[in-house]
Design an enzyme around this catalytic site. Structure first.
Site, mmCIF file in Angstrom:
data_model
loop_
_atom_site.group_PDB
_atom_site.id
_atom_site.type_symbol
_atom_site.label_atom_id
_atom_site.label_comp_id
_atom_site.label_asym_id
_atom_site.label_seq_id
_atom_site.Cartn_x
_atom_site.Cartn_y
_atom_site.Cartn_z
ATOM 1 N N TYR A 97 6.817 -1.238 9.373
ATOM 2 C CA TYR A 97 5.458 -1.208 9.923
ATOM 3 C C TYR A 97 5.262 -2.312 10.960
ATOM 4 C CZ TYR A 97 0.376 -1.896 9.983
ATOM 5 O OH TYR A 97 -0.931 -2.080 10.372
ATOM 6 N N LYS B 88 4.456 -1.842 15.062
ATOM 7 C CA LYS B 88 3.285 -2.423 15.719
ATOM 8 C C LYS B 88 3.685 -3.418 16.810
ATOM 9 C CE LYS B 88 -0.203 -0.452 13.572
ATOM 10 N NZ LYS B 88 -1.146 0.462 14.278
#
Length: 268
Positions: A157, A161
């Site tokens: 994750y 990002k």
């Protein structure tokens, strides 16, 4: 302050709850016309119903969905001035946090990047022709402070990002001269369904650390993340920054990142 958003058309993804819902509500309060994109609606979103709000049911893990949402916005309101790429976090059916680099496999990595990066790429690609026709176009991508604070938790994750932040800067450089501003807002831990729903992050962390879900949200998580405010961020606090950035009052702000994270991210 008048944010000069009356009559502007905005598309907000991940709009049925949390940060996205707060962005939709705030844009409507400022007089904008809003298309709320999410897999399904919610009672809170339904409560905002009116002539300036339209919901489009899309699953952004479907490669065709971002373009469908953009087309719905233009078909419904005749233009597109604002794109808020808020949808992100755990892909549908996935629970975070995940601990350790070896925990996510190739499929997990692919799903994480597809939801948090490629869906945004597709939405921007579809929106740009319409944004370029606007006299005050703005894109805000919602990222996370974890893109700057690598850790052996949610590593896929955080990497997705970080790529989103890079994309934001590249887009601002290319399209700023053409009148499309692109910025990124990076929250810390926000009190959303990701944390609060049954089986969500609070429950996972409570089981891992031998405590209860309320203690995780009220003190353990803010302490672990060194959030100097000592509490999780509220969705409205993130929404206020997003809406200010899409406003023409922020006409000279592009290629910037704004942390709304209770002091989690500490770097120069």
């Amino acid at each position: 302050m008048d944010l000069q958003l009356a009559g502007r058309v905005a598309l907000v993804t991940g709009a049925s709850k949390g940060i996205g819902l707060a962005v939709v509500r705030t844009l409507l309060e400022e007089g904008a016309k809003v298309v709320a994109a999410s897999r399904k609606t919610s009672p809170e979103l339904d409560a905002l119903a009116g002539p300036n709000l339209s919901h489009v049911a899309v699953d952004l893990t479907d490669p065709a969905a971002p373009a469908q949402a953009v087309e719905h916005a233009v078909r419904t309101f005749g233009a597109l001035d604002i794109l808020v790429n808020n949808a992100g976090g755990p892909p549908p059916g996935v629970t975070l946090p995940r601990f350790g680099f070896l925990t996510p496999d190739d499929e997990d990595w692919a799903r994480m990047f597809d939801f948090n990066l490629f869906a945004v790429v597709r939405a921007i690609r579809a929106a740009l022709p319409h944004l370029l026709a606007s006299d005050a176009a703005a894109i805000v991508n919602v990222s996370t402070g974890m893109a700057h604070v690598p850790a052996p938790m949610n590593v896929d994750y955080s990497a997705a990002k970080a790529a989103l932040n890079n994309l934001t800067l590249a887009l601002s450089e290319e399209y700023g001269p053409q009148g499309v501003r692109v910025n990124v807002v990076s929250p810390g831990a926000v009190r959303t369904a990701w944390w609060t729903e049954e089986g969500g992050a609070a429950d996972v962390m409570a089981a891992a650390f031998g405590t209860d879900r309320d203690t995780v949200m009220d003190s353990a998580a803010p302490e672990m993340m060194k959030m100097v405010t000592g509490r999780l961020v509220e969705p409205q606090e993130v929404a206020d920054t997003v809406v200010q950035l899409v406003s023409p009052r922020a006409a000279s702000t592009t290629g910037a990142e704004f942390a709304v994270d209770g002091g989690f991210t500490k770097h120069i």
